[in-house]
Design an enzyme around this catalytic site. Sequence first.
Site, PDB file in Angstrom:
ATOM      1  N   SER A 258      10.839   5.321  -5.295  1.00 48.10           N
ATOM      2  CA  SER A 258      10.605   4.692  -3.988  1.00 48.10           C
ATOM      3  C   SER A 258      11.302   3.331  -3.867  1.00 48.10           C
ATOM      4  O   SER A 258      12.515   3.269  -3.856  1.00 48.10           O
ATOM      5  CB  SER A 258       9.098   4.597  -3.770  1.00 48.10           C
ATOM      6  OG  SER A 258       8.813   4.237  -2.456  1.00 48.10           O
TER       7      SER A 258
ATOM      8  N   ASP B 172      13.524   1.984   2.218  1.00 46.16           N
ATOM      9  CA  ASP B 172      13.434   1.867   0.761  1.00 46.16           C
ATOM     10  C   ASP B 172      14.228   3.033   0.148  1.00 46.16           C
ATOM     11  O   ASP B 172      14.893   3.787   0.858  1.00 46.16           O
ATOM     12  CB  ASP B 172      11.965   1.844   0.315  1.00 46.16           C
ATOM     13  CG  ASP B 172      11.242   3.137   0.626  1.00 46.16           C
ATOM     14  OD1 ASP B 172      11.638   3.824   1.586  1.00 46.16           O
ATOM     15  OD2 ASP B 172      10.288   3.472  -0.093  1.00 46.16           O
TER      16      ASP B 172
ATOM     17  N   ASP C 104      13.616   5.998  -1.018  1.00 43.06           N
ATOM     18  CA  ASP C 104      13.408   7.392  -0.618  1.00 43.06           C
ATOM     19  C   ASP C 104      13.132   7.520   0.884  1.00 43.06           C
ATOM     20  O   ASP C 104      12.736   8.589   1.360  1.00 43.06           O
ATOM     21  CB  ASP C 104      12.304   8.063  -1.441  1.00 43.06           C
ATOM     22  CG  ASP C 104      10.937   7.416  -1.254  1.00 43.06           C
ATOM     23  OD1 ASP C 104      10.867   6.238  -0.867  1.00 43.06           O
ATOM     24  OD2 ASP C 104       9.921   8.106  -1.502  1.00 43.06           O
TER      25      ASP C 104
ATOM     26  N   ASP D  92      10.943   6.599   3.096  1.00 43.23           N
ATOM     27  CA  ASP D  92       9.686   6.895   3.794  1.00 43.23           C
ATOM     28  C   ASP D  92       9.143   5.640   4.475  1.00 43.23           C
ATOM     29  O   ASP D  92       8.073   5.670   5.062  1.00 43.23           O
ATOM     30  CB  ASP D  92       8.634   7.534   2.863  1.00 43.23           C
ATOM     31  CG  ASP D  92       8.273   6.680   1.670  1.00 43.23           C
ATOM     32  OD1 ASP D  92       8.924   5.632   1.444  1.00 43.23           O
ATOM     33  OD2 ASP D  92       7.329   7.058   0.934  1.00 43.23           O
TER      34      ASP D  92
HETATM   35 MG    MG Z   1       9.122   5.010  -0.574  1.00 44.69          MG
END
Ligand code: MG
Length: 454
Positions: A94, A237, A239, A241
């Site tokens: 992440s 960030d 990934d 999300d």
């Molecule tokens: Mg993330």
Amino acid sequence: MELFGSSGVRGVANEDLTPEFLVRVATAVGTVWGVKEAAVARDTRTTGRPLADAAASGLASAGIDVHRLGIVPTPGVQAYAAREGIPALMITASHNPPQYNGMKVIGEDGVELPVADLERIESVLRTEQFARARWNEIGVEKRVEGAHRAYVEELLDSVDRTRIAEADLTVAIDPGHGAGSLTSPDFFRRLGCRVLTLNAQPDGTFPGRDPEPVPENLGELSRLVRTSDADLGIAHDGDADRAIFFDERGEYVEGDAALAALAAAELNAGDTIVSAVTASRRLSEAAAAADATLALTPVGSTNIVTAIRDLRSEGASVPIAGEGNGGIFFPDYRLARDGAYIGARFLELMAGQPASAVLAAFDGYYNVRRAIEYGEGSEREAIMAAIEQRATRADATLDTTDGYRLDYDDGWVLARPSGTEPLVRVYAEARERERAEELAAGMERALEAAGAQV
Ligand code: MG
């Protein structure tokens, strides 16, 4: 849970988190799942491929056929899982620095696994009761191309494209070399925006910036917005999300201000909004103005997801939830955080008014955030006792959902002991900078008297 924290397995790759360890974790996951098929994906980290191979290997040894998706944002993997009705493992750390990696476990409904399921996985791992397949029942691998493109198509169908296109916006996007590099620039272009990009080449060495979308890492995005006359800056960030914004003046937008603005547009009377104990007054005000309820949980997306599920099963309507770190849920769309979707929903609010006007009602708060260390061992008890004493004696409303939050008329302060490190996080918020500093300092003095190094 020892292995799975509030956001999955995390560690420095090849030190804490080795491929051989992930094979065992994935075999345990496969044992608990007991399914025929599952997916494996990753973000752009240099250690992603060997760790994804390890995860796929563990699943195959548990007899599961593995869909290999390659690099896809976490919300894209969640969309794939929900569409195909199969669970998935996402190799990502992440927002953590480049040397880290980790794993998120996603159920066949596209939602991160609840705590009870993660505990079953840990128990299998501990007792080594792996369900290994016979030689002729071993899982096979299937390469899936284009999962990221299918995700973008799904996104395009779920937002108000006409409204966004007619607003005729210029958007500066900084996916930070993460998985969002493959999807967000394309998505916002196809929404009819003029798109400027920064750090939009997938690169696991993260040459342009650290994956965490905090103001200290986003100076270049702020400058790009200012110098290019863009209407909004959006950062993700690793990934993708999460989404963090910069307004048309290049000013950083507090995550809680963006959440409050989106909540104000989304909430109706009787609704509930879920956030963590770090929630800003901006949120309570947005909730109160809409005649909605604000429900607070311990910090961490797992706790927020659990609260949303519980509230909805009791019949509550929870159209929006999230924390001030840019991770916002729109549960009626999907019980997942999705940086691109969050960005598009914010653009919907910008039809006819600049970002700063959308946010104006939620301006004017000052936030302080500190981490205070204390020594290892016996001092922890003294520190906890000092916080508790300070909290119970204060002339304020006390909330002990996660640490001690004291709400005064003109601000609040929260002291939250870390579960993993010898430190206490102190958060304070007030209308005036001096008052926020004073609230934080009061808590710091109590900690100092008990032996912490302020
Ligand atoms: Mg993330």
